[in-house]
Design a protein around this motif. Structure first.
Motif, PDB file in Angstrom:
ATOM      1  N   ALA A  12       0.832  -1.209   0.000  1.00 58.81           N
ATOM      2  CA  ALA A  12       0.000   0.000   0.000  1.00 58.81           C
ATOM      3  C   ALA A  12       0.864   1.255   0.000  1.00 58.81           C
ATOM      4  CB  ALA A  12      -0.930  -0.016   1.213  1.00 58.81           C
ATOM      5  N   LEU A  13       1.957   1.237   0.802  1.00 57.40           N
ATOM      6  CA  LEU A  13       2.851   2.398   0.850  1.00 57.40           C
ATOM      7  C   LEU A  13       3.532   2.622  -0.491  1.00 57.40           C
ATOM      8  CD1 LEU A  13       4.146   4.611   2.553  1.00 57.40           C
ATOM      9  CD2 LEU A  13       5.901   2.960   3.245  1.00 57.40           C
ATOM     10  N   ASP A  14       3.960   1.546  -1.117  1.00 60.53           N
ATOM     11  CA  ASP A  14       4.599   1.661  -2.428  1.00 60.53           C
ATOM     12  C   ASP A  14       3.633   2.238  -3.449  1.00 60.53           C
ATOM     13  OD1 ASP A  14       6.835   1.075  -4.267  1.00 60.53           O
ATOM     14  OD2 ASP A  14       5.436  -0.373  -5.131  1.00 60.53           O
ATOM     15  N   ALA A  15       2.385   1.779  -3.397  1.00 66.34           N
ATOM     16  CA  ALA A  15       1.390   2.300  -4.332  1.00 66.34           C
ATOM     17  C   ALA A  15       1.127   3.780  -4.077  1.00 66.34           C
ATOM     18  CB  ALA A  15       0.089   1.498  -4.202  1.00 66.34           C
ATOM     19  N   MET A  16       1.093   4.167  -2.791  1.00 68.38           N
ATOM     20  CA  MET A  16       0.869   5.578  -2.459  1.00 68.38           C
ATOM     21  C   MET A  16       2.038   6.438  -2.928  1.00 68.38           C
ATOM     22  SD  MET A  16      -0.718   5.180   1.373  1.00 68.38           S
ATOM     23  CE  MET A  16      -0.616   6.932   1.673  1.00 68.38           C
ATOM     24  N   THR A  17       3.271   5.929  -2.768  1.00 70.06           N
ATOM     25  CA  THR A  17       4.451   6.687  -3.196  1.00 70.06           C
ATOM     26  C   THR A  17       4.444   6.889  -4.708  1.00 70.06           C
ATOM     27  OG1 THR A  17       5.728   5.786  -1.346  1.00 70.06           O
ATOM     28  CG2 THR A  17       6.966   6.722  -3.190  1.00 70.06           C
ATOM     29  N   LYS A  18       4.154   5.812  -5.431  1.00 70.87           N
ATOM     30  CA  LYS A  18       4.090   5.919  -6.888  1.00 70.87           C
ATOM     31  C   LYS A  18       2.998   6.883  -7.308  1.00 70.87           C
ATOM     32  CE  LYS A  18       5.926   1.307  -7.902  1.00 70.87           C
ATOM     33  NZ  LYS A  18       5.621  -0.036  -8.465  1.00 70.87           N
ATOM     34  N   SER A  19       1.873   6.822  -6.641  1.00 69.85           N
ATOM     35  CA  SER A  19       0.772   7.720  -6.970  1.00 69.85           C
ATOM     36  C   SER A  19       1.150   9.173  -6.708  1.00 69.85           C
ATOM     37  CB  SER A  19      -0.467   7.334  -6.154  1.00 69.85           C
ATOM     38  OG  SER A  19      -1.528   8.222  -6.394  1.00 69.85           O
ATOM     39  N   ARG A  20       1.865   9.407  -5.579  1.00 69.61           N
ATOM     40  CA  ARG A  20       2.283  10.780  -5.265  1.00 69.61           C
ATOM     41  C   ARG A  20       3.261  11.313  -6.305  1.00 69.61           C
ATOM     42  NH1 ARG A  20       6.336  10.954  -0.581  1.00 69.61           N
ATOM     43  NH2 ARG A  20       7.548  10.176  -2.366  1.00 69.61           N
ATOM     44  N   ASP A  21       4.232  10.458  -6.704  1.00 73.88           N
ATOM     45  CA  ASP A  21       5.216  10.892  -7.696  1.00 73.88           C
ATOM     46  C   ASP A  21       4.552  11.188  -9.041  1.00 73.88           C
ATOM     47  OD1 ASP A  21       7.123  10.589  -5.779  1.00 73.88           O
ATOM     48  OD2 ASP A  21       7.822   8.632  -6.489  1.00 73.88           O
ATOM     49  N   LEU A  22       3.613  10.325  -9.426  1.00 71.27           N
ATOM     50  CA  LEU A  22       2.903  10.553 -10.685  1.00 71.27           C
ATOM     51  C   LEU A  22       2.091  11.845 -10.616  1.00 71.27           C
ATOM     52  CD1 LEU A  22       1.646   6.932 -11.473  1.00 71.27           C
ATOM     53  CD2 LEU A  22       3.406   8.219 -12.712  1.00 71.27           C
ATOM     54  N   TYR A  23       1.488  12.110  -9.466  1.00 64.22           N
ATOM     55  CA  TYR A  23       0.705  13.344  -9.321  1.00 64.22           C
ATOM     56  C   TYR A  23       1.603  14.568  -9.415  1.00 64.22           C
ATOM     57  CZ  TYR A  23      -2.225  16.905  -7.153  1.00 64.22           C
ATOM     58  OH  TYR A  23      -2.927  18.042  -6.890  1.00 64.22           O
ATOM     59  N   ARG A  24       2.773  14.512  -8.748  1.00 65.70           N
ATOM     60  CA  ARG A  24       3.688  15.647  -8.786  1.00 65.70           C
ATOM     61  C   ARG A  24       4.204  15.898 -10.195  1.00 65.70           C
ATOM     62  NH1 ARG A  24       8.260  14.805  -4.738  1.00 65.70           N
ATOM     63  NH2 ARG A  24       8.798  13.170  -6.267  1.00 65.70           N
ATOM     64  N   GLU A  25       4.552  14.822 -10.903  1.00 65.21           N
ATOM     65  CA  GLU A  25       5.034  14.967 -12.277  1.00 65.21           C
ATOM     66  C   GLU A  25       3.954  15.565 -13.173  1.00 65.21           C
ATOM     67  OE1 GLU A  25       6.701  12.139 -15.924  1.00 65.21           O
ATOM     68  OE2 GLU A  25       6.448  11.323 -13.897  1.00 65.21           O
ATOM     69  N   ALA A  26       2.720  15.091 -12.989  1.00 64.41           N
ATOM     70  CA  ALA A  26       1.630  15.622 -13.805  1.00 64.41           C
ATOM     71  C   ALA A  26       1.394  17.092 -13.502  1.00 64.41           C
ATOM     72  CB  ALA A  26       0.348  14.809 -13.548  1.00 64.41           C
ATOM     73  N   THR A  27       1.525  17.478 -12.212  1.00 62.48           N
ATOM     74  CA  THR A  27       1.332  18.884 -11.836  1.00 62.48           C
ATOM     75  C   THR A  27       2.398  19.773 -12.463  1.00 62.48           C
ATOM     76  OG1 THR A  27       0.346  18.196  -9.744  1.00 62.48           O
ATOM     77  CG2 THR A  27       1.133  20.462  -9.882  1.00 62.48           C
ATOM     78  N   GLU A  28       3.656  19.307 -12.419  1.00 60.44           N
ATOM     79  CA  GLU A  28       4.740  20.093 -13.012  1.00 60.44           C
ATOM     80  C   GLU A  28       4.548  20.253 -14.520  1.00 60.44           C
ATOM     81  OE1 GLU A  28       8.148  17.919 -11.869  1.00 60.44           O
ATOM     82  OE2 GLU A  28       8.220  18.735  -9.822  1.00 60.44           O
ATOM     83  N   LEU A  29       4.146  19.182 -15.183  1.00 65.39           N
ATOM     84  CA  LEU A  29       3.905  19.272 -16.629  1.00 65.39           C
ATOM     85  C   LEU A  29       2.774  20.245 -16.940  1.00 65.39           C
ATOM     86  CD1 LEU A  29       4.229  15.517 -17.678  1.00 65.39           C
ATOM     87  CD2 LEU A  29       5.807  17.388 -18.222  1.00 65.39           C
ATOM     88  N   ALA A  30       1.749  20.237 -16.091  1.00 63.75           N
ATOM     89  CA  ALA A  30       0.627  21.147 -16.320  1.00 63.75           C
ATOM     90  C   ALA A  30       1.063  22.600 -16.169  1.00 63.75           C
ATOM     91  CB  ALA A  30      -0.505  20.822 -15.344  1.00 63.75           C
ATOM     92  N   HIS A  31       1.873  22.870 -15.113  1.00 64.39           N
ATOM     93  CA  HIS A  31       2.354  24.246 -14.915  1.00 64.39           C
ATOM     94  C   HIS A  31       3.240  24.690 -16.078  1.00 64.39           C
ATOM     95  CE1 HIS A  31       0.699  25.211 -11.054  1.00 64.39           C
ATOM     96  NE2 HIS A  31       1.185  24.098 -10.486  1.00 64.39           N
TER      97      HIS A  31
ATOM     98  N   ALA B 114       1.186  30.846 -22.140  1.00 65.80           N
ATOM     99  CA  ALA B 114       1.130  32.289 -21.866  1.00 65.80           C
ATOM    100  C   ALA B 114       2.231  33.027 -22.616  1.00 65.80           C
ATOM    101  CB  ALA B 114       1.261  32.526 -20.362  1.00 65.80           C
ATOM    102  N   GLU B 115       3.444  32.467 -22.619  1.00 71.65           N
ATOM    103  CA  GLU B 115       4.549  33.105 -23.320  1.00 71.65           C
ATOM    104  C   GLU B 115       4.288  33.150 -24.828  1.00 71.65           C
ATOM    105  OE1 GLU B 115       7.875  30.785 -22.185  1.00 71.65           O
ATOM    106  OE2 GLU B 115       8.139  31.785 -20.243  1.00 71.65           O
ATOM    107  N   TYR B 116       3.775  32.057 -25.356  1.00 68.68           N
ATOM    108  CA  TYR B 116       3.495  32.032 -26.784  1.00 68.68           C
ATOM    109  C   TYR B 116       2.408  33.036 -27.139  1.00 68.68           C
ATOM    110  CZ  TYR B 116       2.408  30.208 -31.419  1.00 68.68           C
ATOM    111  OH  TYR B 116       2.188  30.081 -32.754  1.00 68.68           O
ATOM    112  N   ARG B 117       1.385  33.161 -26.261  1.00 73.82           N
ATOM    113  CA  ARG B 117       0.307  34.096 -26.525  1.00 73.82           C
ATOM    114  C   ARG B 117       0.827  35.532 -26.506  1.00 73.82           C
ATOM    115  NH1 ARG B 117      -2.816  32.441 -22.931  1.00 73.82           N
ATOM    116  NH2 ARG B 117      -2.229  33.921 -21.289  1.00 73.82           N
TER     117      ARG B 117
END
Length: 384
Positions: A300-319, A326-329
């Motif tokens: 369960a901890l391993d799954a939570m860690t992987k989920s957290r890392d995937l969430y952080r990566e997705a957040t960074e890509l979104a930002h 914005a720069e292109y606009r």
């Protein structure tokens, strides 16, 4: 003949099940003392008492013992009712061995219930009939019919109807239970019809698709019927009630008990409770349980860690994507807003900065930015 059910699970060969009633004072103290006595004499390995969460004021007793020297039996008896109330209550008992159940093994009921107590516990749960004695059928025809229909539909016990060809003497009034293997003594209800009840009892049994021979016996199929039950195969033409051993009838009862039993819903629930709510663990079982919990928590901890890392990566890509948009606009707005003859140096610097920042991440956009720069240069030359 009642048809057997094909959509119900059947009782495993390793399982022993029974349901009954007890009367008199609540049995917790008697059960507790009896189990403690068996533990002290090493007839059982251990026992545990807990509250019955399924029944208000009920109790659950678990016990573990060995048969044949090395075969472990785990058993669970559940009762209802408060200790300070003198009333009739229901009990259920499920036991499971590591091997198919041998009828020569001790009855699990005797591993819980004391032989001498201030109440009667050995009664069938459906109608309160004796499990180890003879039960005369009611004289009233309507009551007789109701009783047989009720036990055929709801009883967990093996119900045997015996017709007396003539009124027996004392030797003929001895119950079958004393002759049965230990594993069947608390699972059989013996009903007796007097000589004059022959027609009445067969009228009642007709509703169940069977009948009893004059001076003989029949084993009822139960509901749902046991798999492979044949009404003719479980009828005995003659039962001599003279104190001799009715070998044929006893063999038929043992044969019937071996048929696969499609479990009624309440019996299935009792077996499930034994398997899923068992708490009386040995040291080895506790260690295995702890290891399983550690492994489960680790996964369960391993799954939570992987989920957290995937969430952080997705957040960074979104930002990053939002910033690039914005720069292109801003760059596109600057290109559209410029006019011939104006100083284009600020715009050129802006386009260069955007191009440099986007180049390593969004290569396909470089062509568009480069085209914008070339357009600006052509505009400057034309205006010059």
């Amino acid at each position: 003949m009642p048809k057997s059910s094909t959509d119900r699970p059947t009782a495993p060969e390793t399982v022993w099940l029974a349901a009954g009633r007890h009367t008199g004072p609540a049995p917790q103290k008697a059960l507790r003392e009896h189990l403690r006595e068996l533990k002290n004499s090493e007839r059982i390995q251990g026992f545990l008492e807990t509250e019955n969460a399924a029944t208000p004021d009920g109790h659950v007793f678990e016990a573990r013992w060995l048969v044949d020297g090395d075969v472990t039996v785990r058993a669970r008896l559940a009762t209802d009712g408060r200790e300070d109330v003198d009333a009739e209550r229901r009990w259920t008992l499920a036991a499971e061995a590591e091997q198919p159940w041998d009828l020569a093994w001790p009855s699990p009921a005797t591993m819980f219930w004391p032989g001498n107590s201030g109440f009667s516990w050995d009664r069938d749960a459906t109608a309160g009939l004796w499990l180890q004695d003879i039960n005369p059928l009611p004289k009233d025809d309507a009551a007789l019919r109701r009783l047989l229909k009720d036990i055929a539909r709801h009883s967990w016990s093996i119900n045997v109807v015996v017709h007396e060809a003539m009124t027996p003497d004392d030797e003929g009034r001895l119950p079958l239970a004393r002759l049965l293997p230990p594993g069947l003594r608390h699972r059989v209800v013996e009903h007796r019809a007097t000589p004059e009840q022959f027609h009445a009892v067969n009228w009642a049994l007709g509703d169940l698709g069977t009948s009893v021979p004059r001076g003989g016996a029949v084993i009822l199929s139960g509901t749902p019927a046991r798999v492979g039950y044949d009404e003719q195969a479980f009828r005995v033409r003659s039962v001599f009630l003279d104190g001799s051993e009715p070998t044929e009838l006893l063999d038929k009862i043992v044969e019937f008990a071996a048929l696969p039993w499609p479990l009624p819903a309440d019996a299935a629930a009792t077996l499930t409770a034994l398997r899923q709510e068992w708490r009386l663990l040995s040291l080895e079982e506790e260690l295995a349980h702890a290891r399983a919990l550690v492994a489960s928590y680790s996964d369960a901890l391993d799954a939570m860690t992987k989920s957290r890392d995937l969430y952080r990566e997705a957040t960074e890509l979104a930002h990053t994507a939002l910033s690039e948009m914005a720069e292109y606009r801003d760059a596109a707005s600057a290109v559209r807003g410029s006019a011939p003859g104006q100083d284009k140096h600020p715009l050129t610097k802006t386009l260069q900065r955007v191009t440099d920042s986007l180049l390593p991440r969004r290569a396909p956009r470089v062509d568009a930015l480069q085209a914008a720069r070339e357009s600006e240069e052509r505009a400057r030359q034309s205006s010059g």
